[in-house]
Design a protein around this motif. Structure first.
Motif, PDB file in Angstrom:
ATOM      1  N   GLY A  22      51.341  29.899  41.893  1.00 31.54           N
ATOM      2  CA  GLY A  22      51.137  31.236  41.311  1.00 31.54           C
ATOM      3  C   GLY A  22      51.855  32.343  42.084  1.00 31.54           C
ATOM      4  N   PRO A  23      52.320  33.417  41.403  1.00 32.55           N
ATOM      5  CA  PRO A  23      53.052  34.514  42.063  1.00 32.55           C
ATOM      6  C   PRO A  23      52.154  35.311  42.996  1.00 32.55           C
ATOM      7  N   LEU A  24      52.755  35.780  44.093  1.00 34.59           N
ATOM      8  CA  LEU A  24      52.012  36.586  45.071  1.00 34.59           C
ATOM      9  C   LEU A  24      52.469  38.046  45.048  1.00 34.59           C
ATOM     10  N   VAL A  25      53.234  38.388  44.031  1.00 36.65           N
ATOM     11  CA  VAL A  25      53.656  39.791  43.846  1.00 36.65           C
ATOM     12  C   VAL A  25      53.170  40.254  42.474  1.00 36.65           C
ATOM     13  N   ASP A  26      53.009  41.594  42.345  1.00 35.18           N
ATOM     14  CA  ASP A  26      52.561  42.133  41.055  1.00 35.18           C
ATOM     15  C   ASP A  26      53.756  42.308  40.120  1.00 35.18           C
ATOM     16  N   GLU A  27      53.501  42.923  38.969  1.00 30.47           N
ATOM     17  CA  GLU A  27      54.547  43.078  37.958  1.00 30.47           C
ATOM     18  C   GLU A  27      55.698  43.964  38.448  1.00 30.47           C
ATOM     19  N   GLU A  28      55.414  44.819  39.412  1.00 33.46           N
ATOM     20  CA  GLU A  28      56.456  45.724  39.923  1.00 33.46           C
ATOM     21  C   GLU A  28      57.182  45.118  41.135  1.00 33.46           C
ATOM     22  N   GLY A  29      56.784  43.883  41.525  1.00 37.67           N
ATOM     23  CA  GLY A  29      57.462  43.207  42.617  1.00 37.67           C
ATOM     24  C   GLY A  29      56.886  43.484  43.984  1.00 37.67           C
ATOM     25  N   PHE A  30      55.776  44.177  44.029  1.00 40.20           N
ATOM     26  CA  PHE A  30      55.131  44.457  45.324  1.00 40.20           C
ATOM     27  C   PHE A  30      54.114  43.360  45.653  1.00 40.20           C
ATOM     28  N   PRO A  31      53.880  43.090  46.951  1.00 43.23           N
ATOM     29  CA  PRO A  31      52.869  42.114  47.341  1.00 43.23           C
ATOM     30  C   PRO A  31      51.510  42.464  46.751  1.00 43.23           C
ATOM     31  N   ARG A  32      50.865  41.485  46.221  1.00 45.63           N
ATOM     32  CA  ARG A  32      49.561  41.714  45.602  1.00 45.63           C
ATOM     33  C   ARG A  32      48.552  42.176  46.666  1.00 45.63           C
ATOM     34  N   ALA A  33      47.782  43.176  46.257  1.00 47.16           N
ATOM     35  CA  ALA A  33      46.787  43.739  47.177  1.00 47.16           C
ATOM     36  C   ALA A  33      45.396  43.154  46.958  1.00 47.16           C
ATOM     37  N   ASP A  34      45.262  42.361  45.886  1.00 48.97           N
ATOM     38  CA  ASP A  34      43.934  41.842  45.540  1.00 48.97           C
ATOM     39  C   ASP A  34      43.655  40.459  46.140  1.00 48.97           C
ATOM     40  N   VAL A  35      44.592  39.945  46.906  1.00 52.01           N
ATOM     41  CA  VAL A  35      44.390  38.629  47.520  1.00 52.01           C
ATOM     42  C   VAL A  35      44.810  38.673  48.985  1.00 52.01           C
ATOM     43  N   ASN A  36      44.387  37.658  49.734  1.00 52.66           N
ATOM     44  CA  ASN A  36      44.759  37.535  51.140  1.00 52.66           C
ATOM     45  C   ASN A  36      46.050  36.724  51.208  1.00 52.66           C
ATOM     46  N   LEU A  37      47.179  37.432  51.285  1.00 52.59           N
ATOM     47  CA  LEU A  37      48.480  36.773  51.235  1.00 52.59           C
ATOM     48  C   LEU A  37      48.689  35.794  52.392  1.00 52.59           C
ATOM     49  N   TYR A  38      48.279  36.207  53.593  1.00 49.16           N
ATOM     50  CA  TYR A  38      48.465  35.344  54.761  1.00 49.16           C
ATOM     51  C   TYR A  38      47.691  34.030  54.585  1.00 49.16           C
ATOM     52  N   GLN A  39      46.456  34.144  54.114  1.00 47.07           N
ATOM     53  CA  GLN A  39      45.614  32.974  53.931  1.00 47.07           C
ATOM     54  C   GLN A  39      46.180  32.046  52.859  1.00 47.07           C
ATOM     55  N   ILE A  40      46.704  32.630  51.793  1.00 44.77           N
ATOM     56  CA  ILE A  40      47.265  31.830  50.698  1.00 44.77           C
ATOM     57  C   ILE A  40      48.518  31.097  51.160  1.00 44.77           C
ATOM     58  N   ARG A  41      49.430  31.827  51.849  1.00 43.23           N
ATOM     59  CA  ARG A  41      50.659  31.186  52.316  1.00 43.23           C
ATOM     60  C   ARG A  41      50.359  30.051  53.297  1.00 43.23           C
TER      61      ARG A  41
END
Length: 212
Positions: free
Chosen positions: A49-68
């Motif tokens: 699943g994508p980790l950026v929003d529709e505008e290409g910015f990192p999603r703020a609603d998830v823990n990106l470090y934990q997901i990666r």
């Protein structure tokens, strides 16, 4: 990742315990993979699943470090899982091959021992062709078809005729005689005591000479 370095030495023999250890490590890897998948599920994302929003910015609603970290660990553990499955398959193959070779070796050795025993068996001089139920001979374990190689003091070297056996029996009433016979290609020994019983004679069997 070297999960089973101690089992990969070419000179060591695979044992059942080695296979059990490999299976245990496989189970541990699968459990770790499940834990990281649970992390992704809690975050509401999958492995791709994508980790950026529709505008290409990192999603703020998830823990990106934990997901990666979870995705990276899943990828590594899946590779480890494939590797250990190969090891388990190879270990089982070696184990089965060794067991088959051992069975064949044991069979060959048993046949060799049987042949050696047959070669070393003394030649019989008489054969049992009748045994009466309830007789001393029957109680001693003598069977029809037994080939006699030793009857008390009578053996293949001094046997001349059945009178030799009859003489030994008459002089051994109430005394145990050591009997050696060949039965099914193997030597069998027993103790036979000539004595009075409800039937005829002192033995209750019929012995005939073997023509040479």
């Amino acid at each position: 990742m070297k999960m089973t370095e101690e089992n990969s030495c070419g000179g060591s023999e695979i044992t059942v315990d080695d296979v059990k250890n490999l299976v245990q490590k496989k189970d541990e890897i699968e459990e770790q993979i499940k834990v990281y998948f649970d992390v992704l599920e809690d975050q509401g994302v999958g492995v791709e699943g994508p980790l950026v929003d529709e505008e290409g910015f990192p999603r703020a609603d998830v823990n990106l470090y934990q997901i990666r970290a979870a995705r990276h660990n899943i990828s590594c553990l899946q590779n480890d899982h494939k590797a250990i499955m190969v090891e388990i398959e190879e270990a089982l193959h070696k184990l089965h091959a060794r067991e088959k070779a051992k069975r064949e070796q044991d069979k060959t050795e048993a046949q060799g021992e049987a042949m050696e025993q047959q070669l070393t068996l003394p030649p019989p001089f008489a054969r049992v062709d009748a045994v009466t139920q309830g007789s001393p001979a029957c109680g001693a374990g003598l069977r029809v078809g037994d080939e006699v190689v030793e009857f008390g003091s009578v053996n293949g070297e001094n046997f001349q005729n059945l009178q030799n056996i009859a003489s030994v029996v008459q002089h051994s009433e109430g005394k145990p005689l050591h009997i050696t016979v060949i039965r099914d290609g193997q030597k069998a020994q027993m103790s036979l005591t000539p004595q009075r019983w409800s039937g005829r004679g002192l033995l209750g069997c019929n012995i005939v000479p073997i023509r040479r």
